[in-house]
Design a protein around this motif. Structure first.
Motif, PDB file in Angstrom:
ATOM      1  N   PRO A 167       0.803  -1.223   0.000  1.00 18.24           N
ATOM      2  CA  PRO A 167       0.000   0.000   0.000  1.00 18.24           C
ATOM      3  C   PRO A 167       0.842   1.282   0.000  1.00 18.24           C
ATOM      4  O   PRO A 167       2.043   1.245   0.232  1.00 18.24           O
ATOM      5  CB  PRO A 167      -0.725  -0.099   1.341  1.00 18.24           C
ATOM      6  CG  PRO A 167       0.286  -0.757   2.226  1.00 18.24           C
ATOM      7  CD  PRO A 167       1.068  -1.705   1.353  1.00 18.24           C
ATOM      8  N   CYS A 168       0.111   2.396  -0.253  1.00 18.51           N
ATOM      9  CA  CYS A 168       0.684   3.720  -0.043  1.00 18.51           C
ATOM     10  C   CYS A 168      -0.327   4.522   0.783  1.00 18.51           C
ATOM     11  O   CYS A 168      -1.397   4.016   1.118  1.00 18.51           O
ATOM     12  CB  CYS A 168       1.000   4.416  -1.365  1.00 18.51           C
ATOM     13  SG  CYS A 168      -0.431   5.111  -2.228  1.00 18.51           S
ATOM     14  N   ARG A 170      -2.271   6.889  -0.017  1.00 19.61           N
ATOM     15  CA  ARG A 170      -3.574   7.159  -0.659  1.00 19.61           C
ATOM     16  C   ARG A 170      -4.462   5.917  -0.737  1.00 19.61           C
ATOM     17  O   ARG A 170      -5.651   6.043  -0.999  1.00 19.61           O
ATOM     18  CB  ARG A 170      -3.381   7.783  -2.041  1.00 19.61           C
ATOM     19  CG  ARG A 170      -3.050   9.264  -1.921  1.00 19.61           C
ATOM     20  CD  ARG A 170      -3.026   9.949  -3.254  1.00 19.61           C
ATOM     21  NE  ARG A 170      -4.348  10.216  -3.787  1.00 19.61           N
ATOM     22  CZ  ARG A 170      -4.560  10.645  -5.021  1.00 19.61           C
ATOM     23  NH1 ARG A 170      -3.537  10.817  -5.845  1.00 19.61           N
ATOM     24  NH2 ARG A 170      -5.786  10.901  -5.437  1.00 19.61           N
ATOM     25  N   CYS A 171      -3.887   4.739  -0.533  1.00 24.05           N
ATOM     26  CA  CYS A 171      -4.749   3.562  -0.372  1.00 24.05           C
ATOM     27  C   CYS A 171      -5.636   3.759   0.865  1.00 24.05           C
ATOM     28  O   CYS A 171      -6.787   3.352   0.901  1.00 24.05           O
ATOM     29  CB  CYS A 171      -3.930   2.301  -0.164  1.00 24.05           C
ATOM     30  SG  CYS A 171      -2.798   1.881  -1.487  1.00 24.05           S
ATOM     31  N   CYS A 244      -6.203   1.991  -5.907  1.00 29.51           N
ATOM     32  CA  CYS A 244      -5.577   3.248  -5.458  1.00 29.51           C
ATOM     33  C   CYS A 244      -5.179   4.110  -6.661  1.00 29.51           C
ATOM     34  O   CYS A 244      -4.478   3.642  -7.562  1.00 29.51           O
ATOM     35  CB  CYS A 244      -4.353   2.936  -4.612  1.00 29.51           C
ATOM     36  SG  CYS A 244      -3.414   4.402  -4.157  1.00 29.51           S
ATOM     37  N   CYS A 247      -0.791   4.457  -6.249  1.00 30.94           N
ATOM     38  CA  CYS A 247       0.155   3.344  -6.420  1.00 30.94           C
ATOM     39  C   CYS A 247      -0.337   2.294  -7.408  1.00 30.94           C
ATOM     40  O   CYS A 247       0.474   1.582  -7.997  1.00 30.94           O
ATOM     41  CB  CYS A 247       0.568   2.741  -5.076  1.00 30.94           C
ATOM     42  SG  CYS A 247      -0.666   1.773  -4.231  1.00 30.94           S
TER      43      CYS A 247
HETATM   44 ZN   LIG Z   1      -1.817   3.363  -2.880  1.00 33.44          ZN
END
Ligand SMILES: [Zn+2]
Length: 345
Positions: A167-168, A170-171, A244, A247
């Motif tokens: 994940p990042c 913004r997830c 997302c 990413c």
């Molecule tokens: Zn993300």
């Protein structure tokens, strides 16, 4: 004093040892924001022997910081010194064998590349979402890991992002929340022991990564209510990272300018009766302003800013990057008028 005696208790840990200490010395870390989280994380990393720390903050020390921002003293608040400068002085006093660099600047889409140049890992100690979204985009593009931390009230959370997505950030938070939905320390208050704990957890993940132990890094969101005695570990569901925008789809809209981080315009600084104004097209050098102001009021000058104190608790601080903070008003129009009268441009 030898390195072994300074770091003895840490090097006795089998997962650190000489090899881990050498890796920490080679580490280059940016601490983005020098408030409650940044002061504590920077202090831990400096004492642990991380070889280079860049401390970034746009602000000056205020009295309301002293309750939790443990690198600052009363004299710093009384003098309104630049946070990054004071912090670096204290860090040098704690460990003169590392290099520290203060950066007094606003992190924006235009400045982030220079501010994070040559950095291996970022501690997110920012006080706003705009910087986090920008940092997330930058991290994905340049594959730079970062450790998110946030703390409001008596709760906080920590999450490590390795800069490779899935994940990042913004997830977790797909788009910028509306200002009305964000509780901040200025409005909701914050417990100093909670911010220390969160900053310490951030520093711990950074040390694991820098010492060469990515397998030990916590990969879930860790959320803790220190007062209510609750804690949760959350795995970001695959459905979120598969959709997302950043990413999974590669839309780095905060870095590429399509989404407004909201930082380039005049804005009222939350909880402070102050307005920040962006740099004018042509900025007068600080030394010129200091001379021009000499007869107009009390002038404070440092390497990082020059400040004119006027009557009625109004002051104008111009930073070396051209930004200005007008204190004593929360009206943007009045701040702009004072700015054009005294600073010009
Ligand atoms: Zn993300």
């Amino acid at each position: 004093m030898t390195e072994t005696s300074r770091y003895d208790r840490q090097m006795r840990l089998p997962m650190i040892g000489q090899a881990g200490q050498d890796r920490l010395r080679a580490g280059r870390v940016a601490v983005l924001g020098c408030g409650a989280l940044g002061t504590v994380a920077a202090d831990i990393l400096a004492r642990a022997g991380v070889g280079y720390l860049r401390v970034i903050d746009r602000d000056v020390v205020e009295w309301s910081n002293l309750q939790r921002q443990s690198l600052f003293l009363e004299a710093d608040a009384a003098a309104g010194r630049a946070k990054a400068e004071v912090a670096c002085q204290r860090l040098e006093g704690a460990n003169s064998t590392i290099r520290v660099e203060p950066v007094v600047a606003d992190v924006t889409v235009d400045t982030i590349a220079a501010i994070l140049d040559g950095i291996d890992l970022v501690i997110d100690a920012a006080d706003n979402f705009a910087i986090r979204f920008l940092l997330n985009d930058y991290s994905l593009r340049h594959r730079i890991p970062w450790v998110h931390g946030g703390c409001v009230g008596t709760s906080g959370q920590v999450m490590f992002f390795d800069g490779r997505g899935k994940p990042c950030f913004r997830c977790l938070v797909p788009s910028m929340p509306p200002p009305s939905a964000i509780a901040t320390c200025d409005t909701a208050g914050v417990l100093g022991s909670a911010t220390h704990a969160i900053a310490s957890l951030q520093a711990t993940e950074a040390i694991k990564w820098l010492a060469g132990h990515p397998e030990a890094v916590r990969r879930r969101v860790w959320s803790i209510d220190f007062w209510g005695n609750r804690n949760r570990e959350i795995e970001i569901p695959a459905a979120l990272w598969e959709s997302c925008p950043a990413c999974a789809k590669g839309e780095l809209s905060f870095l590429d300018g399509a989404a407004d981080g909201g930082d380039a315009e005049a804005k009222v600084l939350c909880g402070r009766r102050a307005v920040q104004l962006p740099p004018p097209t042509v900025a007068a050098p600080l030394e010129v302003l200091a001379k021009r102001w000499a007869d107009l009021g009390v002038v404070d000058a440092s390497r990082f800013f020059v400040r004119l104190r006027l009557e009625d608790e109004v002051s104008i601080t111009v930073f070396r990057d051209g930004r200005a903070v007008v204190e004593g008003t929360d009206e943007i129009a009045k701040a702009k008028s004072l700015h054009s009268r005294y600073v010009g441009g």
